[in-house]
Design an enzyme around this catalytic site. Structure first.
Site, PDB file in Angstrom:
ATOM      1  N   LYS A  50       0.688  -1.263   0.097  1.00 43.68           N
ATOM      2  CA  LYS A  50      -0.134  -0.254  -0.008  1.00 43.68           C
ATOM      3  C   LYS A  50       0.846   1.366   0.052  1.00 43.68           C
ATOM      4  O   LYS A  50       2.195   1.197   0.427  1.00 43.68           O
ATOM      5  CB  LYS A  50      -0.908  -0.011   1.197  1.00 43.68           C
ATOM      6  CG  LYS A  50      -1.909  -1.042   1.327  1.00 43.68           C
ATOM      7  CD  LYS A  50      -2.821  -1.047   2.585  1.00 43.68           C
ATOM      8  CE  LYS A  50      -3.695  -2.151   2.665  1.00 43.68           C
ATOM      9  NZ  LYS A  50      -5.076  -2.102   1.408  1.00 43.68           N
ATOM     10  N   ASP A  88      -2.649  -7.430  -2.600  1.00 45.77           N
ATOM     11  CA  ASP A  88      -3.316  -6.422  -1.927  1.00 45.77           C
ATOM     12  C   ASP A  88      -4.965  -6.850  -2.014  1.00 45.77           C
ATOM     13  O   ASP A  88      -5.841  -6.469  -1.512  1.00 45.77           O
ATOM     14  CB  ASP A  88      -3.301  -5.010  -2.141  1.00 45.77           C
ATOM     15  CG  ASP A  88      -3.743  -4.098  -1.073  1.00 45.77           C
ATOM     16  OD1 ASP A  88      -3.912  -4.729   0.160  1.00 45.77           O
ATOM     17  OD2 ASP A  88      -4.075  -2.913  -1.526  1.00 45.77           O
ATOM     18  N   ARG A  94     -10.385 -11.762  -0.628  1.00 46.63           N
ATOM     19  CA  ARG A  94     -11.255 -12.836  -1.161  1.00 46.63           C
ATOM     20  C   ARG A  94     -10.645 -13.910  -1.457  1.00 46.63           C
ATOM     21  O   ARG A  94     -11.203 -15.159  -1.329  1.00 46.63           O
ATOM     22  CB  ARG A  94     -11.609 -12.064  -2.466  1.00 46.63           C
ATOM     23  CG  ARG A  94     -10.214 -12.133  -3.443  1.00 46.63           C
ATOM     24  CD  ARG A  94     -10.507 -11.116  -4.638  1.00 46.63           C
ATOM     25  NE  ARG A  94     -10.548  -9.643  -4.172  1.00 46.63           N
ATOM     26  CZ  ARG A  94     -10.808  -8.605  -4.942  1.00 46.63           C
ATOM     27  NH1 ARG A  94     -10.939  -8.661  -6.093  1.00 46.63           N
ATOM     28  NH2 ARG A  94     -10.930  -7.409  -4.235  1.00 46.63           N
ATOM     29  N   GLU A 130      -6.325  -9.636  -0.899  1.00 48.37           N
ATOM     30  CA  GLU A 130      -5.938 -10.951  -0.307  1.00 48.37           C
ATOM     31  C   GLU A 130      -7.164 -11.418   0.474  1.00 48.37           C
ATOM     32  O   GLU A 130      -7.488 -12.461   0.589  1.00 48.37           O
ATOM     33  CB  GLU A 130      -4.838 -10.553   0.814  1.00 48.37           C
ATOM     34  CG  GLU A 130      -5.294 -10.127   2.029  1.00 48.37           C
ATOM     35  CD  GLU A 130      -5.674  -8.595   2.029  1.00 48.37           C
ATOM     36  OE1 GLU A 130      -6.564  -8.264   3.072  1.00 48.37           O
ATOM     37  OE2 GLU A 130      -5.254  -7.855   1.079  1.00 48.37           O
TER      38      GLU A 130
END
Length: 456
Positions: free
Chosen positions: A236, A306, A310, A308
């Site tokens: 991020k 990012d 799901r 992640e």
């Protein structure tokens, strides 16, 4: 100054000239020689909603607590009259619930804590005793969810989360089953294992079994429990990431819902499924381009580490199928896209239209608001991968919350009623009503109340 206050209702605006400047702007303080009077402004009929009751109560409780008032007194009959359009019992429950949530604070790490909460008493206590008990149970469940979500990642992580839940549900009717890393490998929970590869902590899969009535349909509540999300290798940006400890808000909602159901002795058959990991960059981390093979045989290319949530929810949905669930509701701080779509006051819900309408009605009443979102079939093909069955991200770069839901739908068990709640926009809040500058505890009431509804 008096340490006691009376809460009164008025239609005379002359009594409201000394407004306290609060987020609600719905009440004023009037001082007498011996008491403080809290004058609540008349709420017009068209604005009479149960959540309005909660918001007013929360604002008053916070204000009085800040002023170190020890006790406030209210008459239940007056409250019912002031909100005459609403169900009388629900009005009492909403006010008490809002009161205890409004005075909530997470201050365990402060050297100077806030004042003790102003207690609330009813002059007609015998008439409302059971309702007050119900409201406190609801508030305590939401407070538990808030505590979990607010907790710092060095205290709450994939290795400590199971212990925290075991301690919370000790001596209750909830059975806590924890699958450790070795068991997860045997169970082929490969999404969970892949996402957690960069963490110094081992992952865990936690099951919370509550059978208030084993004859009822089995409802599984699946919660994303990423205790900190750096984004992994797809790191991020450099903004303040401290709120990424709240990426386990879905897991907190599930835990709070199970607590509420158990403490209420609800006649339901529920299993909470919590997948808990930490998404960290490391030499062992899952890489963009890696392919995960799930227990079902489905293969997923990791287009972005990012995305992640799901990947671990997929394991939860597969587990729900193994348990032969009749209903599965997953909840997660899943996409920033839902924040842009719906803002910070309402979550998005995906699934069958009838089920979405039911859960929306429940949220409209209990304050965990949701808005039905579409599953656009044409977007499903944007999950295409050249190297695996599909990717964990869309190749179109838009409609992120919809394509995430479409990804999850591929793992929903057959013959199962499914709802997906994306709560990324509502995991925390600014001070207003019964919300503080912290986690909201969103989802605990929504899931518990829906479970009761689906079990009737």
């Amino acid at each position: 100054m008096s340490k006691h206050a009376k809460i009164l209702f008025t239609t005379d605006n002359k009594d409201l000239q000394s407004f306290i400047k609060t987020s609600s702007g719905e009440f004023a303080t009037l001082y007498t020689d011996n008491e403080i009077h809290i004058m609540v402004k008349e709420v017009t009929e068209k604005k009479q909603k149960l959540d309005k009751v909660r918001m007013i109560a929360g604002s008053i409780a916070r204000e009085l607590t800040k002023r170190k008032i020890e006790q406030a007194e209210i008459n239940g009959a007056d409250l019912k009259t002031a909100f005459s359009k609403l169900n009388e019992n629900k009005t009492i429950i909403a006010f008490v619930e809002g009161w205890y949530l409004g005075a909530y604070s997470f201050d365990k790490y402060k050297t100077k804590t806030t004042a003790q909460m102003t207690s609330l008493t009813f002059t007609d206590e015998n008439d409302v005793k059971n309702l007050v008990g119900t409201a406190k149970t609801r508030a305590e469940a939401v407070q538990f969810s808030r505590d979990l979500t607010n907790e710092i990642p060095s205290t709450l992580n994939p290795e400590t989360f199971p212990t925290i839940l075991k301690d919370e549900f000790a001596n209750t009717d909830v059975e806590v089953i924890v699958h450790d890393k070795a068991t997860l490998e045997e169970m082929e929970m490969n999404g969970l294992l892949a996402v957690n590869r960069g963490s110094k902590y081992d992952p865990a899969f936690i099951e919370l079994h509550y059978q208030g009535d084993a004859s009822k349909p089995l409802i599984t509540l699946v919660g994303k429990g990423v205790t900190f999300d750096t984004g992994g290798i797809s790191l991020k940006n450099a903004r303040d990431l401290s709120d990424m400890r709240m990426d386990m808000g879905g897991a907190a909602a599930v835990a709070g819902a199970v607590k509420l159901l158990a403490e209420s002795n609800a006649n339901v058959n529920v299993v909470g499924l919590i997948q808990t990991v930490e998404n960290m960059p490391d030499r062992h981390s899952v890489l963009p381009g890696d392919i995960i093979t799930y227990k079902t045989g489905q293969t997923v290319q990791v287009g972005n580490t990012d995305a992640e949530g799901r990947l671990i929810l997929a394991d939860g949905l597969i587990r729900a199928g193994e348990l032969k669930a009749d209903y599965v509701i997953d909840i997660a701080t899943l996409t920033g896209a839902i924040l842009f779509a719906l803002g910070t006051k309402i979550g998005g819900v995906f699934g069958e239209e009838e089920l979405m309408a039911e859960i929306k009605e429940i949220g409209d009443e209990n304050g965990d608001f949701v808005w039905p979102m579409p599953l656009i079939e044409d977007y499903d093909k944007t999950l295409k991968s050249d190297y695996a069955d599909f990717s964990n991200i869309s190749n179109q770069g838009t409609a992120g919350s919809i394509t995430a839901a479409l990804f999850l739908r591929r793992f929903v068990p057959e013959n199962c009623k499914w709802l997906h709640v994306d709560m990324a926009g509502v995991m925390d809040s600014k001070e207003s009503g019964y919300y503080g500058n912290s986690a909201t505890g969103y989802g605990a009431r929504l899931l518990a109340d829906y479970a009761v509804h689906a079990s009737k």
